[in-house]
Design a protein around this motif. Structure first.
Motif, PDB file in Angstrom:
ATOM      1  N   HIS A   1       0.831  -1.213   0.000  1.00 36.06           N
ATOM      2  CA  HIS A   1       0.000   0.000   0.000  1.00 36.06           C
ATOM      3  C   HIS A   1       0.865   1.263   0.000  1.00 36.06           C
ATOM      4  O   HIS A   1       0.527   2.256  -0.651  1.00 36.06           O
ATOM      5  CB  HIS A   1      -0.968  -0.006   1.184  1.00 36.06           C
TER       6      HIS A   1
ATOM      7  N   GLU B   1      -7.043   0.939   6.094  1.00 33.90           N
ATOM      8  CA  GLU B   1      -7.010   0.340   4.758  1.00 33.90           C
ATOM      9  C   GLU B   1      -5.607  -0.119   4.382  1.00 33.90           C
ATOM     10  O   GLU B   1      -5.453  -1.051   3.606  1.00 33.90           O
ATOM     11  CB  GLU B   1      -7.601   1.286   3.704  1.00 33.90           C
ATOM     12  N   SER B   2      -4.585   0.498   4.950  1.00 30.46           N
ATOM     13  CA  SER B   2      -3.219   0.046   4.693  1.00 30.46           C
ATOM     14  C   SER B   2      -2.830  -1.124   5.588  1.00 30.46           C
ATOM     15  O   SER B   2      -2.094  -2.011   5.175  1.00 30.46           O
ATOM     16  CB  SER B   2      -2.226   1.194   4.921  1.00 30.46           C
TER      17      SER B   2
ATOM     18  N   GLU C   1      -5.023  -3.333   6.949  1.00 30.75           N
ATOM     19  CA  GLU C   1      -5.908  -4.492   6.844  1.00 30.75           C
ATOM     20  C   GLU C   1      -6.439  -4.760   5.446  1.00 30.75           C
ATOM     21  O   GLU C   1      -6.961  -5.836   5.179  1.00 30.75           O
ATOM     22  CB  GLU C   1      -7.105  -4.281   7.785  1.00 30.75           C
ATOM     23  N   GLY C   2      -6.355  -3.788   4.559  1.00 28.06           N
ATOM     24  CA  GLY C   2      -6.994  -3.914   3.251  1.00 28.06           C
ATOM     25  C   GLY C   2      -6.301  -4.878   2.320  1.00 28.06           C
ATOM     26  O   GLY C   2      -5.090  -5.083   2.388  1.00 28.06           O
TER      27      GLY C   2
END
Length: 175
Positions: free
Chosen positions: A63, A100-101, A103-104
């Motif tokens: 990410h 989002e970084s 866990e995404g």
């Protein structure tokens, strides 16, 4: 117990003089980075993506590459369309700590990098040699950065982080 991760698994970045940058090699590197990264992370399971290199997991590194290279592409566009702009800095550590970084899924970032680097490569190949002397001002470092130097750095940056992931796969995951 696996060894401590090296600071720079592909070697430290040594800034070349502006007129010493191998533009063709750097552009080719920018164009091939997304496929090299995708091949390096191919087949990794979710729990493997959460293996740390130093401070970041593989997931966060992927990410981060997307975040960082989007910034660099925009900086190139600013430098080509404005007279020595001051760029917007950002805190990459805070960005990498967003959910989002952390866990995404990495697929959107891999897709983003593929499209971004295709466009970036097209932009770079369309630039006359003199345009690589254009640049921007970095407000945090206080440096004035020419596009040739920025290109050399980001070509290394992609290899650097892909090298970190390759190190984790070999030394921590035994792959």
């Amino acid at each position: 117990m696996p060894p401590d991760p090296p600071q720079n698994p592909v070697g430290a970045f040594t800034p070349p003089a502006e007129n010493q940058v191998d533009l063709s090699a750097c552009i080719a590197g920018i164009e091939t980075q997304p496929s090299q990264l995708a091949a390096t992370v191919d087949g990794l399971l979710d729990d493997q993506l959460d293996t740390k290199y130093r401070n970041w997991t593989i997931r966060q590194i992927v990410h981060h590459l997307a975040d960082s290279h989007v910034h660099s592409y925009v900086r190139f566009k600013w430098a080509l369309t404005e007279d020595h702009p001051t760029i917007k800095a950002y805190d990459e550590t805070l960005w990498s700590d967003l959910a989002e970084s952390r866990e995404g899924t990495i697929q959107p970032s891999l897709m983003l990098l593929g499209g971004l680097h295709a466009r970036w490569g097209k932009l770079l190949r369309s630039m006359p040699r003199g345009d690589f002397s254009r640049g921007f001002h970095h407000p945090e470092s206080g440096e004035d950065v020419c596009l040739a130097s920025a290109l050399a750095y980001y070509e290394w940056h992609g290899r650097h982080h892909t090298g970190q992931i390759a190190w984790v796969k070999k030394e921590r995951l035994g792959l």
